[in-house]
Design an enzyme around this catalytic site. Structure first.
Site, PDB file in Angstrom:
ATOM      1  N   CYS A 399       0.818  -1.216   0.000  1.00 30.22           N
ATOM      2  CA  CYS A 399       0.000   0.000   0.000  1.00 30.22           C
ATOM      3  C   CYS A 399       0.849   1.262   0.000  1.00 30.22           C
ATOM      4  O   CYS A 399       0.344   2.343  -0.284  1.00 30.22           O
ATOM      5  CB  CYS A 399      -0.939  -0.002   1.204  1.00 30.22           C
ATOM      6  SG  CYS A 399      -2.589  -0.611   0.766  1.00 30.22           S
ATOM      7  N   GLY A 512      -9.486 -14.870 -14.331  1.00 30.89           N
ATOM      8  CA  GLY A 512      -8.523 -13.812 -14.113  1.00 30.89           C
ATOM      9  C   GLY A 512      -7.726 -13.502 -15.359  1.00 30.89           C
ATOM     10  O   GLY A 512      -8.085 -13.900 -16.476  1.00 30.89           O
TER      11      GLY A 512
END
Length: 710
Positions: A399, A512
């Site tokens: 992050c 995916g």
């Protein structure tokens, strides 16, 4: 790990973080082989240097002084580190097996796992005694015992040099702690037979001065909670250690490789009977020049091993031959800062010998601790204006690599309220309430399995924060440039791990997309259902308790790890917290008025989102906020995640301190932050019972968007 400028084509796997492999990692970091992907497998993030262990037991060295930080070494070498104990090798498939993860494929492997002194054949040993090797477990057990109080009784099984060193070290430590002690050294035959007579006499005299009782010609029959049972009598002992009968790890016997009494037989080029596999250190036997087990041989084998691995990977060049010296300098600690030396028939002792040994040991460790700073490529000149302003700091992963909240709000918020949205999109279709979320992470660890576990729990956090139940998952993968064979291996590791995690969460991977790029990036798009009311950012009420389910600090710890400044043990602990599921925590917090997961915007950023949506304020008690070990120290050194400046922007009045900085530290796979009714005592107790490091960190107050830190 920096993105490789060359596609990976060959997998080299180092099994074990022994002395030879540690030095190979250092050598590799200074001169990597383009195209070779290096992997290190080890049970823990550190490996103890055996030469300084007696000094540590005696109290002369801290634990850090004798620990080889494999996390730092792996980062320096550009290697992926897999924390787990190898338990088998499949030669036919070319795979190393580690518990609780998919097999690790190799083209070339090397084994340096040392030996063990466990004695499973002695009744009660596993339950009531500790082996001297592996060193890490023994050192931890001894420090725990040393912290107790009162008279002590210690028994050492094994009257060789190692046993004598350790019992003398234990005696010294206990005397410094002012604890009366009874010391016992137990040997089946005669003690110290490996030393020449003159040196053995010196060491016997030291044992006598230390008050050590020798039990020679004594067979150990059993070890009980009260001590050691010998032939016809018992020894009372509070701490029993085994330093005798050094033996190879049992799983080596199942490999199919040629062996001598369980040790891997190697040739002069350090290869086993399978030319794809090398071995070094105490786990290896040299039929061409048999030698006793000693760390000096592992250290001398390292440059030969490093050269020969390169030659084998290139399939070109000439391998070196290893010829061990006939004799070596033996330096034996004697409890106090004095030591015994022996070589070429000469025997000498005294404080000066200890100082000599200390210099040798510290010099060895400095090679593995003071790693050279490898120069970054220079910026091109001429270059566009502003290029130098971005600095040379490596972009964080996880992050910490996100865009700031300000940029995201400007791009995504179209409505007049300009309020941040919930963690997942809430959509009603045919009467059903569904939640959707997507997230992906740039790699923070080169181990694809650990990275997959982190990315999966990170993405699931958005669903858990809404009180939802995940149902279907799409994957989005970017693999580093590598050959089709290595890409297939990596994809198998990732997808095997992803399917297991998502099924455990109640969802299935239904599809995916994959591509290749500069570095590993793993993402998941998740669809879920809400069987109860969805928990949003709105709904917090003044008087609610604020509960956080995970400690803060992953951003600064991973930034520190990338800079080679974080302790390996702290990094490993942070990774373990990142892979912890928040599923049960979500269930235990089902009555929350508002909830979010703490990720890229830091605790204050995500709390601000709750406050703005709920039209409330908050008060945070700084000392109540749980923090990961090592994070404060790194923050005080000025270590910051890449996202730190953006996270600080909404809080211009935030105090300038390490503790306040961690409130805006971007978290990867962080905990849930919930505003719960009442004082939060009941859900907090339930969270603790479920194994969460949760804490009540503050309360919800009046005052829209106002956050006060006390």
């Amino acid at each position: 790990m920096q993105p490789s400028s060359h596609p990976f084509t060959r997998d080299l796997v180092l099994v074990g973080g022994g002395h030879s492999h540690a030095l190979v990692l250092r050598s590799w970091g200074m001169k990597p082989l383009p195209g070779a992907r290096l992997t290190l497998i080890n049970p823990g993030p550190t490996a103890a240097y055996s030469g300084m262990l007696p000094g540590h037991i005696a109290g002369h060295y801290t634990r850090d002084a004798l620990e080889i930080d494999l996390v730092r070494l792996a980062r320096f070498a550009g290697a992926r580190l897999i924390l787990g104990a190898a338990e088998g090798i499949d030669l036919s498939r070319g795979e190393v097996h580690v518990a609780a993860r998919p097999p690790i494929a190799f083209d070339l492997a090397s084994i340096d796992i040392g030996i063990t002194t466990a004695m499973p054949e002695i009744p009660g040993f596993a339950e009531n005694a500790i082996p001297a090797k592996p060193l890490e477990r023994f050192a931890a057990a001894w420090q725990s015992f040393l912290r107790t109080s009162g008279p002590a009784s210690v028994a050492m099984i094994g009257g060789g040099v190692a046993g004598a060193e350790l019992i003398l070290a234990m005696g010294h430590a206990l005397s410094q702690a002012e604890r009366p002690a009874k010391l016992h050294l137990i040997e089946r035959d005669t003690v110290l037979t490996a030393l020449p007579d003159r040196s053995a006499k010196r060491l016997r005299a030291a044992l006598e001065r230390a008050g050590v009782t020798l039990h020679e010609g004594a067979d150990v029959r059993a070890i009980t909670p009260d001590g050691v049972t010998l032939d016809g009598y018992e020894i009372e002992a509070d701490f029993v250690c085994g330093a005798a009968g050094a033996r190879p790890h049992p799983w080596l016997a199942e490999t199919g490789l040629a062996q001598q009494h369980g040790y891997l037989s190697i040739d002069t080029q350090l290869r086993t009977s399978d030319p794809r596999i090398f071995a070094a250190g105490d786990c290896a036997h040299m039929p061409f020049a048999p030698r006793p087990k000693a760390g000096v041989y592992a250290v001398r084998q390292a440059p030969v091993l490093a050269q020969n691995l390169r030659v084998a990977l290139r399939e070109a060049g000439t391998m070196k031959r290893y010829q061990p010296q006939k004799d070596y300098l033996k330096l034996v600690s004697m409890g106090e800062k004095t030591a015994l030396g022996d070589r070429f028939g000469l025997s000498f002792s005294g404080p000066w010998v200890w100082r000599w040994k200390d210099r040798i040991d510290r010099k060895f460790m400095s090679k593995l601790k003071d790693l050279p700073q490898m120069a970054l490529p220079a910026l091109p000149d001429p270059r566009a204006a502003g290029a130098a302003d971005l600095g040379d700091k490596v972009l964080c992963g996880g992050c910490g690599a996100k865009l700031g909240q300000g940029a995201l709000m400007a791009a995504l918020c179209e409505g007049p309220s300009n309020l941040p949205g919930d963690d997942a999109a809430l959509i009603r279709i045919g009467g059903a309430e569904l939640v959707f979320s997507t997230d992906h992470l740039r790699e923070i660890t080169a181990d694809p399995v650990t990275m997959t576990r982190i990315a999966a729990q990170h993405a699931l956090g958005d669903i858990w924060a809404m009180g939802g139940q995940p149902r279907a998952v799409l994957t989005s993968l970017v693999l580093p440039r590598m050959s089709p064979r290595l890409a297939s291996r990596t994809l198998d590791e990732i997808m095997t791990t992803a399917r297991a995690i998502m099924r455990a969460a109640g969802a299935e991977v239904v599809g995916g997309h994959t591509s290749q790029g500069a570095e590993l990036t793993i993402g998941f798009t998740i669809a879920g259902t809400c069987e109860r009311r969805a928990i949003s950012l709105a709904g917090a009420r003044p008087g609610d308790a604020l509960i956080l389910t995970k400690p803060l600090g992953s951003g600064v710890l991973m930034a520190g790890e990338m800079a080679g400044l974080a302790r390996g043990e702290d990094v490993a602990a942070a990774l373990q917290r990142m892979v912890q599921s928040q599923a049960q925590a979500s269930t235990l917090l089902k009555d929350a008025h508002a909830m979010t997961d703490v990720t890229g915007f830091g605790l204050l950023g995500h709390l601000r989102n709750i406050c703005l949506n709920s039209n409330v304020g908050a008060e945070i008690t700084l000392e109540a906020v749980p923090l990961m070990h090592g994070a404060v120290e790194l923050a005080r050194q000025g270590i910051r995640s890449s996202l730190y400046p953006d996270n600080r922007a909404p809080f211009p009045d935030l105090a300038d301190s390490a503790l306040h900085d961690l409130l805006i530290d971007p978290q990867t796979s962080g905990g849930l932050l919930a505003a719960v009714p009442g004082d939060g005592t009941e859900p907090l107790a339930a969270l603790h019972g479920a194994g969460y490091e949760a804490a009540r960190i503050g309360i919800v107050t009046e005052g829209a968007g106002q956050i006060r830190i006390v």
